[in-house]
Design a protein around this motif. Structure first.
Motif, PDB file in Angstrom:
ATOM      1  N   ARG A   1       0.817  -1.215   0.000  1.00 24.55           N
ATOM      2  CA  ARG A   1       0.000   0.000   0.000  1.00 24.55           C
ATOM      3  C   ARG A   1       0.849   1.263   0.000  1.00 24.55           C
TER       4      ARG A   1
ATOM      5  N   GLY B   1      -6.947  -9.697  -3.602  1.00 26.31           N
ATOM      6  CA  GLY B   1      -7.193  -8.257  -3.739  1.00 26.31           C
ATOM      7  C   GLY B   1      -7.283  -7.856  -5.203  1.00 26.31           C
ATOM      8  N   ARG B   2      -6.410  -8.440  -6.028  1.00 23.59           N
ATOM      9  CA  ARG B   2      -6.466  -8.159  -7.469  1.00 23.59           C
ATOM     10  C   ARG B   2      -7.774  -8.659  -8.078  1.00 23.59           C
TER      11      ARG B   2
ATOM     12  N   ARG C   1     -10.257  -6.136  -7.348  1.00 25.62           N
ATOM     13  CA  ARG C   1      -9.976  -4.846  -7.960  1.00 25.62           C
ATOM     14  C   ARG C   1     -10.242  -4.846  -9.470  1.00 25.62           C
ATOM     15  N   ASN C   2      -9.840  -5.911 -10.166  1.00 27.00           N
ATOM     16  CA  ASN C   2      -9.945  -5.908 -11.632  1.00 27.00           C
ATOM     17  C   ASN C   2     -11.370  -5.646 -12.134  1.00 27.00           C
TER      18      ASN C   2
ATOM     19  N   ARG D   1     -13.661  -3.987 -10.720  1.00 32.55           N
ATOM     20  CA  ARG D   1     -13.991  -2.575 -10.435  1.00 32.55           C
ATOM     21  C   ARG D   1     -13.381  -1.656 -11.496  1.00 32.55           C
ATOM     22  N   ILE D   2     -12.185  -2.008 -11.953  1.00 31.48           N
ATOM     23  CA  ILE D   2     -11.573  -1.229 -13.049  1.00 31.48           C
ATOM     24  C   ILE D   2     -12.419  -1.408 -14.324  1.00 31.48           C
TER      25      ILE D   2
ATOM     26  N   ARG E   1      -3.233  -4.282 -14.460  1.00 31.42           N
ATOM     27  CA  ARG E   1      -3.542  -3.251 -15.451  1.00 31.42           C
ATOM     28  C   ARG E   1      -2.911  -3.482 -16.828  1.00 31.42           C
TER      29      ARG E   1
ATOM     30  N   VAL F   1      -8.146   2.115  -9.862  1.00 31.75           N
ATOM     31  CA  VAL F   1      -8.606   1.663  -8.544  1.00 31.75           C
ATOM     32  C   VAL F   1      -7.348   1.234  -7.790  1.00 31.75           C
TER      33      VAL F   1
ATOM     34  N   ALA G   1      -4.765  -0.685  -5.471  1.00 30.89           N
ATOM     35  CA  ALA G   1      -4.646  -2.115  -5.175  1.00 30.89           C
ATOM     36  C   ALA G   1      -4.917  -2.363  -3.701  1.00 30.89           C
ATOM     37  N   GLU G   2      -5.646  -3.429  -3.417  1.00 31.64           N
ATOM     38  CA  GLU G   2      -5.808  -3.897  -2.039  1.00 31.64           C
ATOM     39  C   GLU G   2      -4.515  -4.586  -1.662  1.00 31.64           C
ATOM     40  N   SER G   3      -3.897  -4.185  -0.591  1.00 35.40           N
ATOM     41  CA  SER G   3      -2.690  -4.899  -0.204  1.00 35.40           C
ATOM     42  C   SER G   3      -2.368  -4.652   1.254  1.00 35.40           C
TER      43      SER G   3
END
Ligand code: AMP
Ligand code: ZN
Ligand code: FE
Ligand code: FE
Length: 285
Positions: A68, A98-99, A102-103, A105-106, A133, A165, A167-169
């Motif tokens: 993060r 997390g990816r 996230r993906n 949402r992108i 990405r 967005v 990254a969750e980490s």
């Protein structure tokens, strides 16, 4: 003395070459050793090590972990760790999960921007389980939304861009501790990309990371200008950290960057890797 490369990607994350092909290229360009440092996975290591054995090239276990950082991400390279260590494995599983959150949402943001691509199209661009990405950019290109992947970043995907967005980490100190507990050491990758607002802010950041147990700073990186490298070299020395470097080779997705030499200015000696391993042996992280 032949140089090494401590920062290179395969198609297990967002590089274009499979691990064996990366190793063959490393042999061709005359490297003494190569670290495979895919984003958030070590799954390319076995194939690379196998190729390294037949081509007589030393393959070093590595990884580039997404941590993060406000408004973007911090990339932490790691070396010398036991990749089977429980907390280490759990950390990578969490980041990849997390990816996976996230993906989509992108992709939702891209739909709203009028440039849709599906998760299936994105997945088709990836050679492994770590999807990010660059794969989305490749899918946007294939759809004809952009002439090249770079434009997809410039228009939508870049840090802070309209389809970005975060990254969750984990926090950097958590990643550093987990790597250290797995017997390894961490190097903050291309610190310039953290976009601190001043020299003083970079100093404060490196001081904090050093206190957390960081092992090195990536000084020689193609994205960093000579004066930036000078700053990071000075900060590394000030905190007793290893001044590291690498090409950050990705293959055809970053066509101007060459394995080993990056932008032509990179040449990392084997001693840099030895200095990192010495930190692992001392349990210093
Ligand atoms: P991700 O881990 O999914 O956030 O993707 C990060 C990767 O995207 C980086 O390691 C780069 O390879 C690539 N990348 C990030 N920003 C840009 C940019 N502005 N232009 C081209 N590639 C980029
Ligand atoms: Zn990458
Ligand atoms: Fe990176
Ligand atoms: Fe990288």
């Amino acid at each position: 003395m032949l140089p090494i490369d401590l920062h290179a990607h395969t198609n297990r994350s967002d590089g274009s070459l499979r691990p064996a092909a990366l190793v063959a290229l490393a042999r061709e360009v005359g490297l003494r050793a190569l670290a495979v440092t895919d984003h958030d996975t070590t799954s390319g290591f076995d194939e690379a090590a196998e190729a390294g054995r037949s081509l007589r090239l030393e393959i070093l276990l590595g990884i580039e972990i997404t941590a993060r950082h406000p408004g973007r991400a911090m990339h932490l390279l790691a070396y010398g760790f036991d990749r089977r260590e429980k907390a280490f494995v759990a950390m990578l599983e969490e980041i990849v999960r997390g990816r996976e959150l996230r993906n989509p949402r992108i992709l939702d943001k891209l739909v709203a921007l009028g440039v849709p691509v599906t998760m299936a199209e994105v997945r088709a661009e990836a050679g492994g389980d770590v999807i990010g990405r660059p794969h989305i950019a490749a899918a946007l290109k294939k759809r004809g939304h952009v002439p090249d992947a770079k434009t997809a970043f410039t228009l939508w995907l870049k840090d802070g861009g309209p389809a970005f967005v975060a990254a969750e980490s984990l926090e950097p100190h958590e990643v550093i501790a987990i790597v250290r507990d797995a017997g390894g050491t961490t190097v903050v990758a291309h610190p310039k990309q953290l976009r601190c607002e001043s020299t003083i802010a970079y100093g404060a950041l490196v001081r904090k990371l050093a206190a957390d147990g960081l092992g090195g700073v990536e000084v020689d990186h193609p994205s960093q200008k000579p004066e930036e490298r000078g700053l990071f070299r000075r900060l590394a020395a000030e905190h007793g950290l290893v001044a590291s470097g690498g090409s950050d080779f990705h293959g055809s997705s970053k066509p101007d960057i060459r394995l080993g030499t990056g932008d032509g200015t990179i040449s990392v000696p084997y001693e840099t890797y030895e200095a990192l391993l010495a930190r692992c042996a001392a349990g210093r992280g």
